[in-house]
Design an enzyme around this catalytic site. Structure first.
Site, mmCIF file in Angstrom:
data_model
loop_
_atom_site.group_PDB
_atom_site.id
_atom_site.type_symbol
_atom_site.label_atom_id
_atom_site.label_comp_id
_atom_site.label_asym_id
_atom_site.label_seq_id
_atom_site.Cartn_x
_atom_site.Cartn_y
_atom_site.Cartn_z
ATOM 1 N N PHE A 32 0.818 -1.201 0.000
ATOM 2 C CA PHE A 32 0.000 0.000 0.000
ATOM 3 C C PHE A 32 0.863 1.266 0.000
ATOM 4 C CE2 PHE A 32 -2.289 3.327 2.350
ATOM 5 C CZ PHE A 32 -3.390 3.474 1.506
ATOM 6 N N LYS A 112 24.100 -22.036 -19.096
ATOM 7 C CA LYS A 112 23.658 -21.469 -20.373
ATOM 8 C C LYS A 112 22.156 -21.279 -20.252
ATOM 9 C CE LYS A 112 24.089 -21.960 -25.336
ATOM 10 N NZ LYS A 112 22.711 -21.912 -25.794
ATOM 11 N N CYS A 435 -10.991 -41.430 -45.771
ATOM 12 C CA CYS A 435 -11.021 -41.540 -44.309
ATOM 13 C C CYS A 435 -11.187 -40.138 -43.706
ATOM 14 C CB CYS A 435 -9.718 -42.175 -43.829
ATOM 15 S SG CYS A 435 -9.461 -42.055 -42.052
HETATM 16 S S1 IVH Z 1 28.384 -16.128 -23.977
HETATM 17 C C1 IVH Z 1 30.629 -14.250 -27.448
HETATM 18 N N1 IVH Z 1 27.171 -17.014 -21.836
HETATM 19 O O1 IVH Z 1 23.700 -18.782 -25.788
HETATM 20 C C2 IVH Z 1 29.994 -15.153 -26.477
HETATM 21 N N2 IVH Z 1 25.945 -17.017 -23.868
HETATM 22 O O2 IVH Z 1 24.621 -20.212 -28.415
HETATM 23 C C3 IVH Z 1 28.613 -14.803 -26.222
HETATM 24 N N3 IVH Z 1 23.651 -17.785 -23.651
HETATM 25 O O3 IVH Z 1 23.419 -16.310 -28.190
HETATM 26 C C4 IVH Z 1 27.802 -15.798 -25.568
HETATM 27 N N4 IVH Z 1 23.702 -18.176 -21.501
HETATM 28 O O4 IVH Z 1 22.215 -15.902 -26.061
HETATM 29 C C5 IVH Z 1 27.066 -16.775 -23.155
HETATM 30 N N5 IVH Z 1 26.212 -17.727 -19.855
HETATM 31 C C6 IVH Z 1 26.116 -17.483 -21.153
HETATM 32 C C7 IVH Z 1 24.923 -17.723 -21.860
HETATM 33 C C8 IVH Z 1 24.892 -17.480 -23.222
HETATM 34 C C9 IVH Z 1 22.961 -18.198 -22.588
HETATM 35 C C10 IVH Z 1 23.136 -17.744 -25.032
HETATM 36 C C11 IVH Z 1 23.435 -16.494 -25.790
HETATM 37 C C12 IVH Z 1 24.028 -16.925 -27.100
HETATM 38 C C13 IVH Z 1 23.762 -18.380 -27.140
HETATM 39 C C14 IVH Z 1 24.942 -19.045 -27.810
#
Ligand code: IVH
Length: 669
Positions: A32, A112, A435
């Site tokens: 709030f 990743k 069918c």
């Molecule tokens: S580094 C030049 N780190 O994965 C290096 N990428 O297949 C740049 N991604 O297009 C990438 N987690 O969108 C990096 N911890 C991470 C990541 C990451 C996801 C994605 C990113 C990139 C794709 C590469």
């Protein structure tokens, strides 16, 4: 305190409390009180437009909707990563790097994130541009949407001018909420958090994005000054100190086994994370060593992505139901006790065909292992025999078509053609050409996006039209009146109008689409395009011989025969005549071609970001290259996108050169 001071005060306080609430989950004041401050700030800003600030917290709730996104050229190319799929490949990468830049080289291991990459550009500490990666060189300006993401600072803790890069993703919590709402409204659900994140970041109305609960991990700095920083670890620490939410570094060190262990550990933790990851990124820590290693055409040589095998879960197989496809193939589908897998709840999965059920001895009542192939289509991998109680019952395929009672035939492996149209290995097929289940799927295929692209015509509408005897084949779609559509349950005037205009628009699609839409066995999108370019008109196809068709390089006996037989049928002649009479374009213009790709054969697989397969095919053909539907030793390049499947594996085993979209665009320059 004058108005300006009051506004500044409110902005600071709101930013502080917002961080406590959204990021630290530790609010100090009630909702709030927070709302009251926010409303006051909004009012004061409205009354005093000269005191506008692009980094005010009021900018987070979204503003005016846009007509389209502007394109932005990235200052520094947004590269992608080379994938490795097993530990041998990962060890090979580590050894190669150590050999080149020293045995003491340190690596970082980080998740990743399965989302989409964005760049965030700050000038003098203020967020100026947020852009999608696009093709790596040019992306889209989604600044207004980016600002709605709470963990992205609108203002840095220092007046730095830098550009950073990170992954926008949708946490499971937000994803579930979003899909629950969609379900309640009877709308189609998002297939996975990544698609939902991509869709949400590309809403033209940023107020909508603001509701989606997106988040980000920042993992790189792209440009600008970061003083005194020599390693990736320091970069991440520095970026964090500026106010970003940064990627967790799971390990930084030199030991090969420890790197592998960190990767394994993340795999084990994966199910308990609140966001999707599709692998681990292993990067060289020293920025100097990175420079020495350099960059490849579209990926750096100092990092790789280790991709996790698809996530698997155990659940119970409650039943097996049969789906009849458009070519009459009977596919057994598993009905499962719902289980969460790669971001979604799965209650149906494919069992592919009867041979697989027999071979793997899968029984109703079994505990089964399910996975998402390419993280998209759920499939049953096998059953857990140790869990059996004796209550399980073996499954027998029906001996008649469950839709029409028609006779079935069995195509065995010798018949198998991997042409991207159908998976026919060991398949049971209904032989009845009329069918109803096949007809329904055939017409749905005809109207589908890659075929005639008649918007809004999906399985449900086709079913209703057939049940009401308003259509009997695909050509009838062109003879329906607005009243016919409006007479259907749950279809109003507006839907009827939309239907009529999308049918009208589809007439101009051209010959390749028409051929594909007709659903000729073994003839997929690529083959349809080839037939259209070679024969030019649909009438020419009625007279084409198998020999003429086989002049198209990758057409073998099975495909050529299938085309000739299809055009021999009276039914085909009838449908094509009706399409022509309705004004559907059944010819193809011959295009002027250049010849850089002459003699080169490409195969397309997977989904390319911001580019349809048709567009890619067009680009290849316009340069004199050929697009083929299957990979062989004669293939020169496989252009692979996201979720590429068996074609990619085959290309790898044949040693065919695999390129991604960036490399392809480079070649087209
Ligand atoms: S580094 C030049 N780190 O994965 C290096 N990428 O297949 C740049 N991604 O297009 C990438 N987690 O969108 C990096 N911890 C991470 C990541 C990451 C996801 C994605 C990113 C990139 C794709 C590469």
């Amino acid at each position: 305190m004058n108005i300006e001071e009051r506004i500044n005060r409110l902005r600071k306080e709101i930013a502080y409390h917002s961080k406590r609430y959204y990021e630290n989950d530790a609010p100090e004041i009630s909702d709030f009180e927070y709302d009251k401050m926010f409303e006051e700030l909004k009012r004061l800003e409205e009354e005093n437009p000269e005191l506008y600030s692009e980094s005010s917290p009021t900018q987070r709730v979204g503003g005016k909707a846009l007509d389209k996104f502007e394109k932005v050229k990235h200052e520094v190319k947004m590269a992608s990563l080379t994938d490795v799929f097993d530990f041998d490949e990962l060890r090979a990468f580590i050894r190669r790097v150590k050999l080149e830049v020293g045995g003491d080289t340190e690596f970082s291991v980080e998740p990743k994130i399965d989302g989409l990459s964005v760049s965030l550009k700050y000038e003098n500490g203020i967020l100026k541009v947020g852009a999608t990666r696009g093709d790596g060189t040019t992306g889209e300006d989604v600044t207004a949407n980016i600002k709605t993401i709470r963990s992205i600072p609108l203002e840095l803790n220092k007046n730095d001018s830098i550009t950073v890069r990170g992954e926008v993703y949708m946490p499971h919590k937000s994803f579930e909420k979003l899909n629950r709402e969609k379900e309640e409204n009877g709308e189609n659900l998002w297939a996975n958090p990544r698609n939902a994140a991509a869709g949400s970041l590309r809403c033209l109305d940023s107020k909508e994005t603001a509701k989606r609960g997106l988040d980000i991990f920042v993992f790189n700095y792209q440009a600008g000054e970061l003083e005194g920083v020599e390693t990736h670890k320091q970069t991440i620490e520095k970026i964090a100190s500026l106010g970003f939410k940064t990627i967790p570094l799971l390990y930084v060190g030199n030991d090969e086994d420890e790197i592998i262990n960190a990767v394994i550990k993340l795999g084990e933790d994966r199910p308990s994370l609140d966001f999707d990851i599709d692998g681990t990124v292993i990067k060289v820590n020293s920025l100097q060593k990175r420079r020495e290693l350099g960059e490849g055409t579209s990926t750096p040589k100092w990092a790789v992505a280790y991709k996790f095998p698809p996530e698997q879960k155990k659940t119970r197989l409650l039943d097996i139901v049969i789906q009849v496809g458009r070519t009459g193939v009977l596919t057994p589908n598993a009905v499962l006790e719902p289980v969460r897998l790669a971001g979604t709840s799965v209650s149906r999965a494919t069992l592919h065909n009867i041979d697989i059920i027999k071979e793997k001895d899968i029984r109703i009542g079994d505990n089964v292992i399910v996975q998402k192939a390419g993280d998209i289509i759920p499939e049953v991998v096998g059953s857990v025999k140790e869990d059996r109680t004796g209550e399980e019952s073996p499954y027998n395929m029906p001996d008649k078509c469950p839709s029409c009672g028609g006779n079935l035939t069995y195509d065995d492996a010798d018949d198998f053609v991997d042409d991207g149209t159908d998976f026919t290995l060991g398949a049971l097929r209904c032989t009845n050409p009329s069918c109803p289940a096949q007809l329904e799927r055939n017409i749905t295929h005809f109207a589908s996006k890659k075929a005639m692209n008649i918007e809004g015509v999906g399985g449900k509408l086709v079913k209703a039209l057939l049940e009401n005897h308003l259509i009997h084949d695909a050509s009838d779609l062109y003879y329906l009146s607005k009243e016919d559509i409006a007479s259907l349950e749950r279809m109003g005037e507006k839907s009827a109008d939309n239907f009529i205009s999308s049918v009208e628009a589809s007439k101009k699609m051209g010959l390749a689409r028409v051929i594909y839409a007709l659903g000729i066995r073994h003839i997929g999108e690529v083959a349809s395009g080839e037939l259209a370019s070679k024969f030019g008109t649909i009438d020419a196809l009625f007279n084409a011989t198998e020999e003429e068709i086989k002049e198209i390089g990758d057409f073998g006996d099975v495909m050529a025969k299938s085309v000739v037989e299809f055009f021999k049928k009276d039914e085909t002649r009838y449908i094509v005549e009706r399409l022509k009479n309705a004004g559907v374009k059944t010819s193809e213009e011959v295009k002027e071609l250049s010849n850089e790709f002459e003699g080169l054969t490409f195969v397309l697989t997977g989904t390319l970001e911001n580019m349809t397969r048709d567009e890619a095919s067009e680009m290849i053909k316009a340069r004199g290259g050929k697009v083929s539907s299957s990979v062989s030793a004669k293939t020169d390049y496989v252009l692979a996108g996201e979720a590429a499947g068996s074609k990619l594996t085959k290309a790898q085993s044949l040693g065919v050169k695999i390129i991604d979209k960036e490399a392809f665009l480079e070649m087209c320059k």
